[in-house]
Structures are given as C-alpha cells and as structure tokens.
Design an enzyme around this catalytic site. Structure first.
Site, short mmCIF file in Angstrom:
data_model
loop_
_atom_site.label_atom_id
_atom_site.label_comp_id
_atom_site.label_asym_id
_atom_site.label_seq_id
_atom_site.Cartn_x
_atom_site.Cartn_y
_atom_site.Cartn_z
N HIS A 129 4.58 7.83 -13.03
CA HIS A 129 5.25 8.81 -12.17
C HIS A 129 6.08 8.17 -11.05
CE1 HIS A 129 2.51 8.15 -8.78
NE2 HIS A 129 1.62 7.89 -9.73
N HIS A 138 16.05 -3.48 -18.85
CA HIS A 138 15.34 -3.47 -20.14
C HIS A 138 13.84 -3.56 -19.87
CE1 HIS A 138 14.68 -5.53 -24.34
NE2 HIS A 138 13.94 -4.45 -24.17
#
Ligand SMILES: CC(=O)SCCNC(=O)CCNC(=O)[C@H](O)C(C)(C)COP(=O)(O)OP(=O)(O)OC[C@H]1O[C@@H](n2cnc3c(N)ncnc32)[C@H](O)[C@@H]1OP(=O)(O)O
Length: 207
Positions: A129, A138
């Site tokens: 979250h 990446h």
C-alpha cells in the site's frame, strides 16, 4: 481489431505479449526492432518491422528491459503509449498505473500505490500500500516493496529484492538480486546483500 506495437522483439517483448493476450483474444500485435536482422521475420509468431515502418495512429509499448534504453526509445517516438496488465495480476482500484507500464502475471499492487510511466512490474512482485514508483522503474520478479516505499526514476530492483516500510530509494539506483533494503538509498547507488549495503555508484548518471 485492436492493433498494438511492441518495441523490442526480445524476452521482455514475449512476456508483454503474453500479458496482452491474457486479456485480449482479438488483438493484432506487431514487433518493432532496430536490429535489421530481425526485420521481416516472425518473432513468437508475430511480424517484426523496422523502426521507420510503424504507423503512429496505433499505440505502442516499449518492451525493452534496460531502463535507460527504454527511456531513450520513448523519448524518440511521438506515440500513444498504452499499458499492459496480465489478467492474473491483482490491482487495487485505489491505485494508479501510468501509460506504457507493464504488469506481469501474479503481481499484487495494493491500495494507494502509484506506478509511473514505462515501468516494468515483473512476475509475482508485490507493491504494498501507498508506494510511489516513478517512471522507468523495473521491479524484478518476486521482489517485494513494503508499505509507503518510494522508488525514484529509472531504478532497478533485482529478482527477489525486499524493501522495508517507509524507505525511499533514489533515482537510477540498482538493488541487487535477493538484497534487503533497510535504509534509504541515494541516487545512482548500487546496493547488494542482506542487509543491503552500497558497494558502488553507477557511472552512467544520465537518465
Ligand atoms: C525476467 C528477468 O530476468 S528480470 C532481470 C532481473 N535481473 C536481476 O535481478 C539482476 C540483478 N543484478 C545484480 O544483482 C548484480 O549482481 C548487480 C547489478 C547488483 C551488481 O552487478 P555488477 O555491477 O556487475 O557488480 P559486481 O558483479 O562486480 O558485484 C560487485 C560486488 O557485489 C557482490 N554482489 C553482486 N550482486 C550481489 C547480490 N545480488 N547479492 C549480494 N552480493 C552481490 C559481488 O559479489 C561483488 O562483491 P566483491 O566486490 O566482494 O567481489
């Protein structure tokens, strides 16, 4: 039928192809590649054209794993970029994913997380979250970001890396495979090990 260009006929390209096809059965894919030897061939059963032959009316995803090269290609092309999200990914509705980004199989992105443009959120990684992931990042397979982590532009997390809650990682840094990040990481740093330690700084600080 929907048509999408995939720029980069390589390993990253075939995984993005699979992600797209997991959602769209009726889609026409065309690879673009700068390698002249690939022009006019089939890659994964898909035609490959050269970089001058694409038609700008159709959208594109840059399917190149290297973050710096992916950025350079996006800057060279006035394209409409779209995102690709594998059907098995679990994406919280209260999150956001930028144009050109790809989300592979088995990924979880939890509420409040913001993913920038042209990112790779790779197989089975977890973005908990309230994370903020900037453009061209990446996150490699099996990596986990705990809650409220920030990752700066162009940074690469290697396979199986873990980042503790509330950590900020700078721009164009590298986190080695399997490393555990316990402290904030400055721009361009290369961090490896458990606990993660800076072993050097990248020379190519552009990007
Ligand atoms: C689908 C896909 O394939 S996604 C692609 C995923 N790719 C990855 O996960 C690759 C991640 N890359 C790495 O982990 C690399 O080892 C890097 C980038 C961290 C370092 O690579 P290099 O810049 O070539 O550095 P180099 O190999 O010289 O390593 C420097 C030192 O760190 C150590 N080291 C390198 N990687 C790691 C690591 N992951 N964990 C612990 N130590 C490491 C090396 O043993 C070396 O130690 P030494 O100086 O005591 O000999």
């Amino acid at each position: 039928m929907e048509k999408i260009y995939l720029f980069g006929a390589s390993g990253q390209g075939k995984v993005v192809k699979q992600a797209i096809e997991s959602r769209l059965s009726e889609v026409s894919l065309v690879f673009i590649d700068e390698d002249k030897k690939k022009e006019g061939t089939l890659f994964e059963g898909v035609p490959v054209i050269g970089p001058k032959a694409w038609d700008a009316q159709y959208p594109m995803i840059v399917t190149v794993g290297n973050n710096l090269i992916r950025k350079a290609i996006t800057k060279r092309h006035q394209a409409t970029f779209v995102k690709a999200i594998h059907s098995s990914a679990i994406i919280a509705p209260q999150s956001d994913i930028g144009e050109g980004s790809v989300v592979m199989a088995g990924v979880v992105i939890n509420p409040g997380s913001m993913i920038g443009k042209h990112c790779i959120i790779n197989t089975a990684s977890v973005v908990e979250h309230d994370c903020i992931i900037e453009d061209y990042v990446h996150i490699s397979p099996n990596s986990t970001l705990a809650g409220n982590v920030k990752v700066g532009e162009g940074t690469h997390l290697g396979i199986g890396a873990s980042v503790l809650p509330n950590i900020t990682i700078g721009k164009w840094a590298i986190i080695g495979a399997g490393s555990v990040v316990l402290q904030d990481v400055p721009d361009h740093a290369v961090v490896v090990g458990v606990p993660g330690r800076i072993v050097k700084y990248k020379k190519n600080i552009d990007g």
